[in-house]
Write a protein that holds these residues in place. Structure first.
Motif, PDB file in Angstrom:
ATOM      1  N   ASN A 211     -27.788  28.424   8.407  1.00 31.38           N
ATOM      2  CA  ASN A 211     -26.358  28.313   8.092  1.00 31.38           C
ATOM      3  C   ASN A 211     -26.040  26.989   7.409  1.00 31.38           C
ATOM      4  O   ASN A 211     -25.174  26.923   6.537  1.00 31.38           O
ATOM      5  N   LYS A 212     -26.749  25.946   7.806  1.00 29.28           N
ATOM      6  CA  LYS A 212     -26.547  24.650   7.162  1.00 29.28           C
ATOM      7  C   LYS A 212     -26.973  24.715   5.693  1.00 29.28           C
ATOM      8  O   LYS A 212     -26.283  24.184   4.820  1.00 29.28           O
ATOM      9  N   ALA A 213     -28.083  25.380   5.409  1.00 28.59           N
ATOM     10  CA  ALA A 213     -28.552  25.526   4.030  1.00 28.59           C
ATOM     11  C   ALA A 213     -27.616  26.434   3.224  1.00 28.59           C
ATOM     12  O   ALA A 213     -27.376  26.183   2.036  1.00 28.59           O
ATOM     13  N   ILE A 214     -27.093  27.478   3.850  1.00 30.98           N
ATOM     14  CA  ILE A 214     -26.141  28.363   3.171  1.00 30.98           C
ATOM     15  C   ILE A 214     -24.873  27.584   2.826  1.00 30.98           C
ATOM     16  O   ILE A 214     -24.328  27.717   1.719  1.00 30.98           O
ATOM     17  N   LYS A 215     -24.399  26.777   3.745  1.00 33.95           N
ATOM     18  CA  LYS A 215     -23.200  25.962   3.506  1.00 33.95           C
ATOM     19  C   LYS A 215     -23.446  24.978   2.367  1.00 33.95           C
ATOM     20  O   LYS A 215     -22.565  24.757   1.526  1.00 33.95           O
ATOM     21  N   LYS A 216     -24.628  24.400   2.319  1.00 33.59           N
ATOM     22  CA  LYS A 216     -24.963  23.467   1.251  1.00 33.59           C
ATOM     23  C   LYS A 216     -24.961  24.180  -0.099  1.00 33.59           C
ATOM     24  O   LYS A 216     -24.458  23.647  -1.096  1.00 33.59           O
ATOM     25  N   ASP A 217     -25.516  25.388  -0.154  1.00 40.04           N
ATOM     26  CA  ASP A 217     -25.489  26.179  -1.390  1.00 40.04           C
ATOM     27  C   ASP A 217     -24.065  26.504  -1.809  1.00 40.04           C
ATOM     28  O   ASP A 217     -23.722  26.426  -2.992  1.00 40.04           O
ATOM     29  N   GLU A 218     -23.238  26.877  -0.858  1.00 36.86           N
ATOM     30  CA  GLU A 218     -21.849  27.228  -1.157  1.00 36.86           C
ATOM     31  C   GLU A 218     -21.094  26.015  -1.685  1.00 36.86           C
ATOM     32  O   GLU A 218     -20.315  26.119  -2.639  1.00 36.86           O
ATOM     33  N   ASP A 219     -21.324  24.859  -1.088  1.00 38.54           N
ATOM     34  CA  ASP A 219     -20.672  23.644  -1.566  1.00 38.54           C
ATOM     35  C   ASP A 219     -21.140  23.282  -2.974  1.00 38.54           C
ATOM     36  O   ASP A 219     -20.340  22.819  -3.798  1.00 38.54           O
ATOM     37  N   LEU A 220     -22.408  23.500  -3.267  1.00 39.83           N
ATOM     38  CA  LEU A 220     -22.931  23.230  -4.602  1.00 39.83           C
ATOM     39  C   LEU A 220     -22.292  24.142  -5.653  1.00 39.83           C
ATOM     40  O   LEU A 220     -21.901  23.690  -6.725  1.00 39.83           O
ATOM     41  N   VAL A 221     -22.158  25.413  -5.324  1.00 43.34           N
ATOM     42  CA  VAL A 221     -21.539  26.361  -6.248  1.00 43.34           C
ATOM     43  C   VAL A 221     -20.070  26.008  -6.463  1.00 43.34           C
ATOM     44  O   VAL A 221     -19.559  26.066  -7.594  1.00 43.34           O
ATOM     45  N   LYS A 222     -19.370  25.623  -5.407  1.00 40.26           N
ATOM     46  CA  LYS A 222     -17.957  25.235  -5.539  1.00 40.26           C
ATOM     47  C   LYS A 222     -17.804  23.984  -6.394  1.00 40.26           C
ATOM     48  O   LYS A 222     -16.857  23.880  -7.169  1.00 40.26           O
ATOM     49  N   SER A 223     -18.729  23.039  -6.264  1.00 42.58           N
ATOM     50  CA  SER A 223     -18.625  21.822  -7.075  1.00 42.58           C
ATOM     51  C   SER A 223     -18.891  22.103  -8.551  1.00 42.58           C
ATOM     52  O   SER A 223     -18.277  21.480  -9.413  1.00 42.58           O
ATOM     53  N   VAL A 224     -19.774  23.039  -8.842  1.00 39.86           N
ATOM     54  CA  VAL A 224     -20.035  23.423 -10.221  1.00 39.86           C
ATOM     55  C   VAL A 224     -18.845  24.176 -10.792  1.00 39.86           C
ATOM     56  O   VAL A 224     -18.489  24.010 -11.964  1.00 39.86           O
ATOM     57  N   ASP A 225     -18.203  25.003  -9.966  1.00 37.80           N
ATOM     58  CA  ASP A 225     -17.027  25.740 -10.427  1.00 37.80           C
ATOM     59  C   ASP A 225     -15.859  24.802 -10.750  1.00 37.80           C
ATOM     60  O   ASP A 225     -15.040  25.092 -11.616  1.00 37.80           O
ATOM     61  N   ARG A 226     -15.767  23.693 -10.062  1.00 35.30           N
ATOM     62  CA  ARG A 226     -14.703  22.732 -10.315  1.00 35.30           C
ATOM     63  C   ARG A 226     -14.880  22.075 -11.687  1.00 35.30           C
ATOM     64  O   ARG A 226     -13.920  21.693 -12.341  1.00 35.30           O
ATOM     65  N   LEU A 227     -16.124  21.919 -12.110  1.00 38.39           N
ATOM     66  CA  LEU A 227     -16.394  21.267 -13.387  1.00 38.39           C
ATOM     67  C   LEU A 227     -16.057  22.152 -14.578  1.00 38.39           C
ATOM     68  O   LEU A 227     -15.877  21.672 -15.678  1.00 38.39           O
ATOM     69  N   ARG A 228     -15.989  23.438 -14.362  1.00 36.28           N
ATOM     70  CA  ARG A 228     -15.693  24.359 -15.474  1.00 36.28           C
ATOM     71  C   ARG A 228     -14.262  24.338 -15.875  1.00 36.28           C
ATOM     72  O   ARG A 228     -13.310  24.135 -15.493  1.00 36.28           O
TER      73      ARG A 228
END
Length: 145
Positions: A128-145
């Motif tokens: 779950n910690k790794a899944i949360k890290k992936d989700e946070d990474l995707v959200k940060s990339v989406d913010r840059l768009r």
């Protein structure tokens, strides 16, 4: 995407919940010194004994299904938390059963199978910690768009 860290953690949880329960015993009977495995609890007398192997296999199935939900990380995270709750309930049942075993005054021997839910909980928390890290990474990339 099956090579991700959380998939490895979940796969190890599947192996422990489903596979190792046939190899390692939960406890050893004090009357005739025979090891009791998870599958042997299906022939138990109480409903708690009969539900214990079912919970082990539900946990394994839930972990296995969660591996292939890598495109839906939110659902993967929720199923991981549900699986943690199932394993906490399973741990409570195993502790209760080990304390109320017939002949417990003769000091029956506990097996390594008693700590399987603890190991699975740790693996699920790491997943779950790794899944949360992936989700946070995707959200940060989406913010840059």
């Amino acid at each position: 995407m099956i090579q991700r860290k959380q998939s490895i953690y979940l796969f190890i949880a599947v192996i422990i919940s489903a596979g190792l329960t046939f190899i390692f015993s939960i406890w050893t009977s004090s009357q005739n010194n025979t090891p009791i495995f998870i599958v042997d609890l299906f022939s138990g007398v109480s409903i708690l004994e009969k539900i214990t192997p079912v919970l082990f296999y539900i946990s394994a199935l839930l972990s296995f299904v969660t591996i292939f939900l890598f495109k839906n990380r939110q659902l993967q995270f929720v199923l991981g938390r549900l699986n943690i709750l199932i394993n906490l309930f399973l741990l409570g049942i195993l502790i209760y059963l080990s304390q109320t075993l017939p002949g417990e005054s003769l000091a029956s021997e506990k097996g390594i199978g008693m700590i399987f839910p603890i190991i699975v909980i740790l693996l699920l928390v790491l997943a779950n910690k790794a899944i949360k890290k992936d989700e946070d990474l995707v959200k940060s990339v989406d913010r840059l768009r």
